[in-house]
Write a protein that holds these residues in place. Structure first.
Motif, short mmCIF file in Angstrom:
data_model
loop_
_atom_site.label_atom_id
_atom_site.label_comp_id
_atom_site.label_asym_id
_atom_site.label_seq_id
_atom_site.Cartn_x
_atom_site.Cartn_y
_atom_site.Cartn_z
N CYS A 11 0.82 -1.22 0.00
CA CYS A 11 0.00 0.00 0.00
C CYS A 11 0.84 1.26 0.00
O CYS A 11 0.51 2.24 -0.64
CB CYS A 11 -0.91 0.02 1.22
N PHE A 12 1.96 1.23 0.73
CA PHE A 12 2.75 2.44 0.89
C PHE A 12 3.71 2.69 -0.27
O PHE A 12 4.49 3.64 -0.23
CB PHE A 12 3.49 2.42 2.23
N ASP A 13 3.63 1.87 -1.31
CA ASP A 13 4.41 2.14 -2.52
C ASP A 13 3.92 3.43 -3.18
O ASP A 13 4.66 4.09 -3.89
CB ASP A 13 4.31 0.99 -3.52
N ASN A 14 2.65 3.76 -2.95
CA ASN A 14 2.08 5.02 -3.42
C ASN A 14 1.29 5.59 -2.24
O ASN A 14 0.10 5.29 -2.07
CB ASN A 14 1.19 4.81 -4.63
N PHE A 15 1.96 6.39 -1.44
CA PHE A 15 1.37 6.87 -0.19
C PHE A 15 0.11 7.70 -0.42
O PHE A 15 -0.87 7.58 0.33
CB PHE A 15 2.41 7.66 0.60
N GLY A 16 0.10 8.53 -1.47
CA GLY A 16 -1.07 9.36 -1.76
C GLY A 16 -2.30 8.53 -2.05
O GLY A 16 -3.38 8.78 -1.52
N LEU A 17 -2.13 7.52 -2.89
CA LEU A 17 -3.25 6.63 -3.22
C LEU A 17 -3.71 5.88 -1.98
O LEU A 17 -4.91 5.69 -1.76
CB LEU A 17 -2.83 5.65 -4.32
N CYS A 18 -2.77 5.49 -1.14
CA CYS A 18 -3.10 4.78 0.09
C CYS A 18 -3.97 5.64 1.01
O CYS A 18 -4.99 5.18 1.53
CB CYS A 18 -1.81 4.37 0.80
N ILE A 19 -3.59 6.89 1.19
CA ILE A 19 -4.35 7.80 2.07
C ILE A 19 -5.75 8.07 1.51
O ILE A 19 -6.74 8.01 2.24
CB ILE A 19 -3.58 9.13 2.27
N ILE A 20 -5.83 8.33 0.21
CA ILE A 20 -7.14 8.58 -0.41
C ILE A 20 -8.04 7.36 -0.23
O ILE A 20 -9.21 7.47 0.13
CB ILE A 20 -6.99 8.92 -1.90
N THR A 21 -7.49 6.18 -0.48
CA THR A 21 -8.28 4.95 -0.38
C THR A 21 -8.69 4.67 1.06
O THR A 21 -9.80 4.19 1.30
CB THR A 21 -7.49 3.77 -0.96
N TYR A 22 -7.83 4.99 2.01
CA TYR A 22 -8.16 4.76 3.42
C TYR A 22 -9.36 5.60 3.85
O TYR A 22 -10.27 5.12 4.51
CB TYR A 22 -6.95 5.06 4.31
N PHE A 23 -9.36 6.88 3.44
CA PHE A 23 -10.43 7.78 3.86
C PHE A 23 -11.66 7.74 2.95
O PHE A 23 -12.78 7.96 3.42
CB PHE A 23 -9.91 9.21 3.98
N VAL A 24 -11.47 7.49 1.64
CA VAL A 24 -12.59 7.48 0.70
C VAL A 24 -12.44 6.29 -0.25
O VAL A 24 -12.17 6.46 -1.44
CB VAL A 24 -12.65 8.81 -0.10
N PRO A 25 -12.63 5.07 0.26
CA PRO A 25 -12.41 3.89 -0.59
C PRO A 25 -13.37 3.83 -1.78
O PRO A 25 -13.02 3.29 -2.84
CB PRO A 25 -12.62 2.70 0.35
N CYS A 26 -14.55 4.42 -1.66
CA CYS A 26 -15.50 4.40 -2.77
C CYS A 26 -14.96 5.18 -3.97
O CYS A 26 -15.24 4.84 -5.12
CB CYS A 26 -16.86 4.93 -2.35
N PHE A 27 -14.14 6.20 -3.72
CA PHE A 27 -13.54 6.98 -4.81
C PHE A 27 -12.57 6.09 -5.60
O PHE A 27 -12.62 6.04 -6.83
CB PHE A 27 -12.80 8.21 -4.25
N THR A 28 -11.70 5.38 -4.90
CA THR A 28 -10.74 4.51 -5.57
C THR A 28 -11.45 3.37 -6.28
O THR A 28 -11.08 3.00 -7.41
CB THR A 28 -9.71 3.96 -4.57
N ALA A 29 -12.49 2.81 -5.66
CA ALA A 29 -13.26 1.74 -6.30
C ALA A 29 -13.88 2.24 -7.60
O ALA A 29 -13.84 1.56 -8.63
CB ALA A 29 -14.34 1.23 -5.36
N GLY A 30 -14.43 3.43 -7.57
CA GLY A 30 -15.02 4.02 -8.77
C GLY A 30 -13.99 4.29 -9.85
O GLY A 30 -14.21 4.01 -11.03
N LEU A 89 -7.85 -2.50 -3.25
CA LEU A 89 -8.16 -1.33 -4.07
C LEU A 89 -6.89 -0.55 -4.43
O LEU A 89 -6.71 -0.12 -5.57
CB LEU A 89 -9.14 -0.41 -3.35
N VAL A 90 -5.99 -0.41 -3.46
CA VAL A 90 -4.73 0.29 -3.72
C VAL A 90 -3.89 -0.51 -4.73
O VAL A 90 -3.32 0.06 -5.65
CB VAL A 90 -3.94 0.52 -2.41
N GLN A 91 -3.86 -1.82 -4.56
CA GLN A 91 -3.10 -2.67 -5.48
C GLN A 91 -3.61 -2.52 -6.91
O GLN A 91 -2.82 -2.37 -7.85
CB GLN A 91 -3.20 -4.13 -5.03
N GLU A 92 -4.92 -2.53 -7.09
CA GLU A 92 -5.50 -2.35 -8.42
C GLU A 92 -5.20 -0.95 -8.97
O GLU A 92 -4.88 -0.80 -10.15
CB GLU A 92 -7.01 -2.54 -8.38
N GLY A 93 -5.31 0.06 -8.12
CA GLY A 93 -5.02 1.42 -8.54
C GLY A 93 -3.57 1.58 -8.97
O GLY A 93 -3.28 2.29 -9.94
#
Length: 125
Positions: A11-30, A89-93
């Motif tokens: 997850c921490f390979d892309n910290f920004g994506l990780c933080i967004i997904t942690y707080f708003v997982p529906c955004f990353t899923a979409g 979700l982070v892995q897919e992103g």
């Protein structure tokens, strides 16, 4: 067959994506769904609906696997989403982001090798 470029717990390979997904997982899923031609809003909302969310995220994960030639199964996708949805979700992103970076690097390399020239505009001033 291929493998995931980033591990499930990468997850921490892309910290920004990780933080967004942690707080708003529906955004990353979409956004993951949108990369497969599906509706960002619909799949983002579906991801919030318990069992339907597990199904929708598993479906998109399967589409990502198929597109990238990654081994796996629908049952495995479902279990990963059930027990570690944010990491999945982070892995897919990250797969999509890696593809975008590769495309940019390829274009930059082509440009540096003299493949790109800018023709002057004609007609308009």
């Amino acid at each position: 067959m291929g493998e995931w470029k980033h591990g499930l717990f990468g997850c921490f390979d892309n910290f920004g994506l990780c933080i967004i997904t942690y707080f708003v997982p529906c955004f990353t899923a979409g956004k993951n769904a949108e990369k497969h031609g599906e509706s960002c809003v619909v799949y983002g909302l579906l991801s919030l609906l318990g069992c339907i969310g597990i199904w929708s995220m598993s479906k998109i994960r399967g589409m990502t696997r198929a597109q990238k030639g990654i081994e796996g199964s629908g049952i495995n996708d479902c279990l990963v989403i059930m027990f570690c949805a944010i990491c999945a979700l982070v892995q897919e992103g990250q797969v999509s982001i890696s593809s975008i970076r590769l495309c940019r690097e390829t274009r930059l390399q082509w440009w540096r090798q003299g493949g790109g020239t800018i023709a002057p505009r004609r007609g308009r001033r």
